[in-house]
Every structure is written in C-alpha cells, then in structure tokens.
Design an enzyme around this catalytic site. Structure first.
Site, PDB file in Angstrom:
ATOM      1  N   ASN A   9      -1.602  -4.726   8.594  1.00  0.00           N
ATOM      2  CA  ASN A   9      -2.690  -5.344   7.826  1.00  0.00           C
ATOM      3  C   ASN A   9      -2.304  -6.801   7.574  1.00  0.00           C
ATOM      4  O   ASN A   9      -1.439  -7.080   6.748  1.00  0.00           O
ATOM      5  CB  ASN A   9      -2.851  -4.574   6.505  1.00  0.00           C
ATOM      6  CG  ASN A   9      -3.852  -5.228   5.574  1.00  0.00           C
ATOM      7  OD1 ASN A   9      -4.609  -6.107   5.977  1.00  0.00           O
ATOM      8  ND2 ASN A   9      -3.851  -4.795   4.322  1.00  0.00           N
ATOM      9  N   LYS A  11      -4.006  -9.108   6.247  1.00  0.00           N
ATOM     10  CA  LYS A  11      -4.609  -9.630   5.004  1.00  0.00           C
ATOM     11  C   LYS A  11      -5.182 -11.036   5.237  1.00  0.00           C
ATOM     12  O   LYS A  11      -5.664 -11.344   6.299  1.00  0.00           O
ATOM     13  CB  LYS A  11      -3.595  -9.618   3.868  1.00  0.00           C
ATOM     14  CG  LYS A  11      -2.920  -8.272   3.690  1.00  0.00           C
ATOM     15  CD  LYS A  11      -2.190  -8.171   2.387  1.00  0.00           C
ATOM     16  CE  LYS A  11      -1.384  -6.882   2.353  1.00  0.00           C
ATOM     17  NZ  LYS A  11      -0.773  -6.628   1.070  1.00  0.00           N
ATOM     18  N   HIS A  95      -8.526  -0.384   0.350  1.00  0.00           N
ATOM     19  CA  HIS A  95      -7.200  -0.960   0.077  1.00  0.00           C
ATOM     20  C   HIS A  95      -7.091  -1.282  -1.414  1.00  0.00           C
ATOM     21  O   HIS A  95      -8.072  -1.704  -2.039  1.00  0.00           O
ATOM     22  CB  HIS A  95      -7.001  -2.224   0.924  1.00  0.00           C
ATOM     23  CG  HIS A  95      -5.583  -2.694   0.910  1.00  0.00           C
ATOM     24  ND1 HIS A  95      -5.068  -3.410  -0.136  1.00  0.00           N
ATOM     25  CD2 HIS A  95      -4.566  -2.517   1.790  1.00  0.00           C
ATOM     26  CE1 HIS A  95      -3.782  -3.660   0.120  1.00  0.00           C
ATOM     27  NE2 HIS A  95      -3.461  -3.132   1.276  1.00  0.00           N
ATOM     28  N   GLU A  97      -5.953  -3.708  -2.943  1.00  0.00           N
ATOM     29  CA  GLU A  97      -6.357  -5.074  -3.322  1.00  0.00           C
ATOM     30  C   GLU A  97      -7.865  -5.154  -3.501  1.00  0.00           C
ATOM     31  O   GLU A  97      -8.368  -5.885  -4.354  1.00  0.00           O
ATOM     32  CB  GLU A  97      -5.840  -6.074  -2.268  1.00  0.00           C
ATOM     33  CG  GLU A  97      -4.348  -6.303  -2.441  1.00  0.00           C
ATOM     34  CD  GLU A  97      -3.591  -6.613  -1.170  1.00  0.00           C
ATOM     35  OE1 GLU A  97      -4.202  -7.007  -0.165  1.00  0.00           O
ATOM     36  OE2 GLU A  97      -2.353  -6.433  -1.183  1.00  0.00           O
ATOM     37  N   GLU A 167      -0.573   4.413  -0.414  1.00  0.00           N
ATOM     38  CA  GLU A 167       0.070   3.137  -0.731  1.00  0.00           C
ATOM     39  C   GLU A 167       0.210   3.006  -2.242  1.00  0.00           C
ATOM     40  O   GLU A 167      -0.735   2.582  -2.923  1.00  0.00           O
ATOM     41  CB  GLU A 167      -0.774   1.977  -0.216  1.00  0.00           C
ATOM     42  CG  GLU A 167      -1.015   2.005   1.277  1.00  0.00           C
ATOM     43  CD  GLU A 167      -1.342   0.621   1.800  1.00  0.00           C
ATOM     44  OE1 GLU A 167      -0.555   0.113   2.602  1.00  0.00           O
ATOM     45  OE2 GLU A 167      -2.342   0.033   1.373  1.00  0.00           O
ATOM     46  N   GLY A 173       3.728  -5.266  -1.396  1.00  0.00           N
ATOM     47  CA  GLY A 173       4.087  -6.680  -1.467  1.00  0.00           C
ATOM     48  C   GLY A 173       5.134  -7.001  -2.524  1.00  0.00           C
ATOM     49  O   GLY A 173       5.374  -8.164  -2.830  1.00  0.00           O
ATOM     50  N   SER A 213       5.708  -2.130   1.244  1.00  0.00           N
ATOM     51  CA  SER A 213       6.985  -2.751   1.591  1.00  0.00           C
ATOM     52  C   SER A 213       7.747  -2.004   2.678  1.00  0.00           C
ATOM     53  O   SER A 213       8.970  -1.848   2.595  1.00  0.00           O
ATOM     54  CB  SER A 213       7.847  -2.938   0.335  1.00  0.00           C
ATOM     55  OG  SER A 213       7.182  -3.794  -0.580  1.00  0.00           O
TER      56      SER A 213
END
Ligand code: PEP
Length: 254
Positions: A9, A11, A95, A97, A167, A173, A213
């Site tokens: 991904n 991003k 996702h 985010e 996730e 991240g 990560s």
C-alpha cells in the site's frame, strides 16, 4: 492450501514518475515469483501508467479506495468499474486511515465491498483495533463488528474474491509489530468469525493478511503462523529491496 499474498500500500507517496520507476524495479526483481501473489497500490493518478508497466508480469494492481456508486453526481470520487478500467484488479477497502481520518463506518465500507465485488474485482477488507480498544479489552468486539459489518449480505460464492487484512491500528506506521502470537490469535479469531458467518470451507479458503510495520526482519516469523496468509505492507513497500525480501519471505521449515 491458501496461496500467500503480499500487497504493498503506497498510500499518499510517489508521484507518477516515481511510481513508474518503483513498479519497473519490482517487475524486474520479482519476475520469477509464481508461488506468491503480489499486489501494489499506487496513488490514483499513477494507476493507468503503472498498469502498463505491470501488464503481463507477476504483479497485480490495486486501488487504495473507491466510491460505492457507478456514476453520477459524486464529485471527486471513483467507482470500482472506473478503477478496473484504469487497470486495477483489486481495491483496498476500510483501511484504518480511512476509518479514522475520513470517518468511514462499517456500513459505508459494506457498500464499497458490494460495489467492488459486483464489478468482479478483489476486495482487501481491512480491520483492526486501536491501542485504546485493545487495552480496554474490546478487541474481539471491534473485530466482530468490523467483519460482520463489512460482510453484511455478501454471499458465500463472492467470498472467493475477498481477502481480509488484520491491521492493528497501533502497529501501522509505528514500527511496533504485533508479536507472532498476537497476530495469530487475531487471525484465528477472524477465521472463526468467517466460519460462523459462512462455512468451514469458506473460512479455510479465505486469505487473511497481517499488516502493521511488516519488515524484512519480521516477515518470516509472521508468515510461519498457521492463519497468516500474507501481508499488507505500508512503509516497507516503498523500498524495492525491502518489499522484494518480504515477497520472498522464508517459509517455515526451510
Ligand atoms: C498499512 O498501511 O496498511 C501498513 C500496514 O503500514 P505500515 O506497514 O507502514 O505499518
């Protein structure tokens, strides 16, 4: 046996030229990979150009998001069919985010899941708890709501086109990875949820990726877990060497 899948991904990173050069390097370095499926998800504006580069290679293209309508007055949005037209075979949906920054709900995510499956594209449905939810021992409840909410009215026969990505938000991240055992526990729980909603066969066939990560130095341990079938990779997917090493993870017992 579930075929491993490693998805990158990208991003909001890499302009069109940079995306093309990253894709070219991956196509070269991963040319002989047949035992693992590989997906990359560049920014929207690079999709069509990257599609031409990965065409005929071992790499498939995904979009990072979509809107659950075919056409119409939805300024700034893109439908699954339009993304398919640009060369995508898959879409990342839900996702964290997008859930956190754009306020996406399980109901909205479910609409996108349907729109994507109806366009005969693959869904990568992301789920995962925040640190606060984990510390409050709400993880199982959250995962249940996200899986059940995302899969409302999705028929069993369409599940073959759906991959789940677990996730944990606290691992995305941050450099903090879930331990192999934490990840396996969540994956096994998710597989159990799918079994409850569908059947043991559907649950057994469904690929569940881990994301958070993932790096060259932790991928082998994660991939050795019984219910981990691949990875959704953020930061490390932007580095050719790291992503290739993740794709070429070492299988347990070798
Ligand atoms: C992600 O964006 O899905 C992700 C897992 O990111 P990272 O690998 O950087 O944690």
């Amino acid at each position: 046996m579930r075929k491993p899948l490693i998805a990158g991904n990208w991003k909001l990173n890499k302009n069109i030229t940079e995306s093309e050069s990253l894709a070219r390097a991956l196509v070269t370095d991963l040319a002989d990979i047949t035992e693992t499926d590989i997906i990359i998800a560049p920014i929207f504006t690079a999709l069509n150009r990257v599609a031409a580069i990965v065409d005929g290679s071992s790499i498939q293209l995904a979009a990072q998001n979509c809107y659950p309508q075919e056409t119409g007055a939805f300024t700034g949005e893109l439908s699954p069919t339009m993304l398919k037209d640009a060369g995508c075979g898959a879409i990342i949906i839900g996702h964290s985010e997008r859930r956190q920054l754009m306020g996406e709900t399980n109901e909205f995510i479910n609409l996108k899941v349907h729109a994507t499956l109806n366009s005969e594209m693959q869904v990568i449905l992301c789920v995962g708890e925040t640190l606060e939810e984990r510390e409050n021992e709400e993880m199982l409840e959250i995962l249940t709501a996200q899986i059940k909410g995302g899969l409302v009215n999705v028929p069993a026969e369409k599940m073959q086109n759906l991959v789940v990505a677990y996730e944990p938000v606290w691992a995305i991240g941050t450099g903090k990875t879930a331990s192999n055992e934490q990840a396996q526990e969540a994956h096994s729980f998710i597989r159990g949820l799918i079994q409850g909603l569908y059947s043991p066969e559907t649950a057994e066939a469904c690929r569940i990726l881990y994301g958070g990560s993932v790096k060259p130095d932790n991928v082998d341990g994660l991939m050795a877990q019984a219910d981990i079938d691949g990875a959704l990779v953020g930061g490390a997917s932007l580095k050719v060497e790291d992503f290739c090493r993740i794709v070429k993870f070492e299988k347990a017992g070798h």
